[in-house]
Structure formats: C-alpha cells, structure tokens
Design a protein around this motif. Structure first.
Motif, PDB file in Angstrom:
ATOM      1  N   TYR A  90       0.855  -1.187   0.000  1.00  0.00           N
ATOM      2  CA  TYR A  90       0.000   0.000   0.000  1.00  0.00           C
ATOM      3  C   TYR A  90       0.888   1.233   0.000  1.00  0.00           C
ATOM      4  CZ  TYR A  90      -3.267   3.572   1.407  1.00  0.00           C
ATOM      5  OH  TYR A  90      -3.998   4.713   1.449  1.00  0.00           O
ATOM      6  N   ARG A  91       0.568   2.201  -0.845  1.00  0.00           N
ATOM      7  CA  ARG A  91       1.327   3.462  -0.907  1.00  0.00           C
ATOM      8  C   ARG A  91       0.432   4.613  -0.490  1.00  0.00           C
ATOM      9  NH1 ARG A  91       5.470   3.914  -5.847  1.00  0.00           N
ATOM     10  NH2 ARG A  91       6.205   1.774  -5.862  1.00  0.00           N
ATOM     11  N   ASN A  92       1.066   5.647   0.053  1.00  0.00           N
ATOM     12  CA  ASN A  92       0.295   6.846   0.387  1.00  0.00           C
ATOM     13  C   ASN A  92       0.038   7.650  -0.882  1.00  0.00           C
ATOM     14  OD1 ASN A  92       2.897   7.849   0.016  1.00  0.00           O
ATOM     15  ND2 ASN A  92       2.880   9.112   1.838  1.00  0.00           N
ATOM     16  N   GLY A  93      -0.749   8.711  -0.758  1.00  0.00           N
ATOM     17  CA  GLY A  93      -1.196   9.489  -1.920  1.00  0.00           C
ATOM     18  C   GLY A  93      -0.092  10.115  -2.735  1.00  0.00           C
ATOM     19  N   ASP A  94       0.990  10.555  -2.094  1.00  0.00           N
ATOM     20  CA  ASP A  94       2.068  11.195  -2.853  1.00  0.00           C
ATOM     21  C   ASP A  94       3.246  10.260  -3.126  1.00  0.00           C
ATOM     22  OD1 ASP A  94       3.237  11.047  -0.356  1.00  0.00           O
ATOM     23  OD2 ASP A  94       3.597  13.192  -0.153  1.00  0.00           O
ATOM     24  N   SER A 119       5.306   8.737  -1.269  1.00  0.00           N
ATOM     25  CA  SER A 119       6.530   8.930  -0.490  1.00  0.00           C
ATOM     26  C   SER A 119       6.752   7.815   0.529  1.00  0.00           C
ATOM     27  CB  SER A 119       6.499  10.281   0.230  1.00  0.00           C
ATOM     28  OG  SER A 119       5.435  10.322   1.156  1.00  0.00           O
ATOM     29  N   LEU A 120       5.697   7.036   0.821  1.00  0.00           N
ATOM     30  CA  LEU A 120       5.801   5.919   1.758  1.00  0.00           C
ATOM     31  C   LEU A 120       5.116   4.703   1.167  1.00  0.00           C
ATOM     32  CD1 LEU A 120       4.772   7.767   5.048  1.00  0.00           C
ATOM     33  CD2 LEU A 120       7.088   7.092   4.396  1.00  0.00           C
ATOM     34  N   ILE A 121       5.657   3.531   1.480  1.00  0.00           N
ATOM     35  CA  ILE A 121       5.033   2.275   1.072  1.00  0.00           C
ATOM     36  C   ILE A 121       4.980   1.359   2.281  1.00  0.00           C
ATOM     37  CG2 ILE A 121       7.212   1.253   0.267  1.00  0.00           C
ATOM     38  CD1 ILE A 121       5.518  -0.158  -1.930  1.00  0.00           C
ATOM     39  N   ALA A 122       3.863   0.658   2.419  1.00  0.00           N
ATOM     40  CA  ALA A 122       3.680  -0.311   3.494  1.00  0.00           C
ATOM     41  C   ALA A 122       3.617  -1.695   2.869  1.00  0.00           C
ATOM     42  CB  ALA A 122       2.395  -0.024   4.265  1.00  0.00           C
ATOM     43  N   LEU A 123       4.304  -2.639   3.497  1.00  0.00           N
ATOM     44  CA  LEU A 123       4.294  -4.028   3.048  1.00  0.00           C
ATOM     45  C   LEU A 123       3.699  -4.896   4.141  1.00  0.00           C
ATOM     46  CD1 LEU A 123       7.963  -4.219   1.710  1.00  0.00           C
ATOM     47  CD2 LEU A 123       5.913  -3.559   0.455  1.00  0.00           C
ATOM     48  N   ARG A 124       2.803  -5.779   3.763  1.00  0.00           N
ATOM     49  CA  ARG A 124       2.255  -6.745   4.718  1.00  0.00           C
ATOM     50  C   ARG A 124       3.345  -7.784   4.964  1.00  0.00           C
ATOM     51  NH1 ARG A 124      -3.278  -8.667   5.589  1.00  0.00           N
ATOM     52  NH2 ARG A 124      -3.911  -7.399   3.827  1.00  0.00           N
ATOM     53  N   MET A 125       3.673  -8.032   6.225  1.00  0.00           N
ATOM     54  CA  MET A 125       4.791  -8.912   6.559  1.00  0.00           C
ATOM     55  C   MET A 125       4.401  -9.853   7.700  1.00  0.00           C
ATOM     56  SD  MET A 125       7.264  -7.799   4.550  1.00  0.00           S
ATOM     57  CE  MET A 125       8.814  -8.315   5.243  1.00  0.00           C
ATOM     58  N   GLY A 126       5.315 -10.744   8.005  1.00  0.00           N
ATOM     59  CA  GLY A 126       5.170 -11.613   9.164  1.00  0.00           C
ATOM     60  C   GLY A 126       4.597 -12.975   8.831  1.00  0.00           C
ATOM     61  N   ARG A 127       4.909 -13.911   9.685  1.00  0.00           N
ATOM     62  CA  ARG A 127       4.436 -15.286   9.498  1.00  0.00           C
ATOM     63  C   ARG A 127       2.917 -15.347   9.416  1.00  0.00           C
ATOM     64  NH1 ARG A 127       5.391 -20.322  13.626  1.00  0.00           N
ATOM     65  NH2 ARG A 127       4.278 -21.839  12.358  1.00  0.00           N
ATOM     66  N   ASP A 128       2.259 -14.556  10.243  1.00  0.00           N
ATOM     67  CA  ASP A 128       0.798 -14.531  10.247  1.00  0.00           C
ATOM     68  C   ASP A 128       0.233 -13.383   9.421  1.00  0.00           C
ATOM     69  OD1 ASP A 128       0.572 -16.769  11.937  1.00  0.00           O
ATOM     70  OD2 ASP A 128       0.911 -15.511  13.704  1.00  0.00           O
ATOM     71  N   ARG A 129       1.117 -12.701   8.663  1.00  0.00           N
ATOM     72  CA  ARG A 129       0.724 -11.580   7.814  1.00  0.00           C
ATOM     73  C   ARG A 129       0.018 -10.501   8.624  1.00  0.00           C
ATOM     74  NH1 ARG A 129      -2.772 -12.539   3.962  1.00  0.00           N
ATOM     75  NH2 ARG A 129      -1.880 -11.131   2.465  1.00  0.00           N
TER      76      ARG A 129
END
Length: 75
Positions: free
Chosen positions: A28-32, A34-44
């Motif tokens: 998921y990225r923010n509107g501009d 400048s940041l990206i989020a990644l779903r992580m972890g064994r249990d997501r």
C-alpha cells in the motif's frame, strides 16, 4: 536512523485499514508515493513501512512472462 513521526504513525493506521479491508493486498502506498507499506510476518499481521526517495523508472518486459490462472466464481 529515521525517527518515527506523526506522519509515519498516521500512515500505519491508513495502511492497516486498507490491509484489513482487503486480505489479498500485499502493498500500500500513500497518496504522494513517499511511503510504502508491506504486509509482513508469518501470520501476515505486521506492517513494514519504507520511505520512497523517488521514482527511477519502469523497466518493462525485463522478465519472462508468466501465465496466471484466472478463476471465476459463480454464485
């Protein structure tokens, strides 16, 4: 070392809402962009946040094409 700011925490909350509303979403990225989020972890259940320093290029047709199976759901 990057200090966590209010902007970062607000982005985590935004990403959490998006990930929770779409279980198949992995990034998921923010509107501009400048940041990206990644779903992580064994249990997501973790959110890894990266700062994007800028767009470089879209390198097209660099990989061998892969065929994805498409499934239709009939009700």
């Amino acid at each position: 070392m990057t200090q966590i700011s209010k902007e970062h925490l607000e982005f985590v909350e935004e990403a959490k809402k998006e990930f929770n509303s779409n279980p198949l979403l992995e990034t998921y990225r923010n509107g501009d962009d400048s940041l990206i989020a990644l779903r992580m972890g064994r249990d997501r259940d973790c959110v890894m946040v990266y700062k994007l320093d800028g767009y470089v290029a879209n390198f097209v047709q660099q990989l061998n094409p892969t065929k994805r199976e498409v499934f239709s759901i009939e009700s």
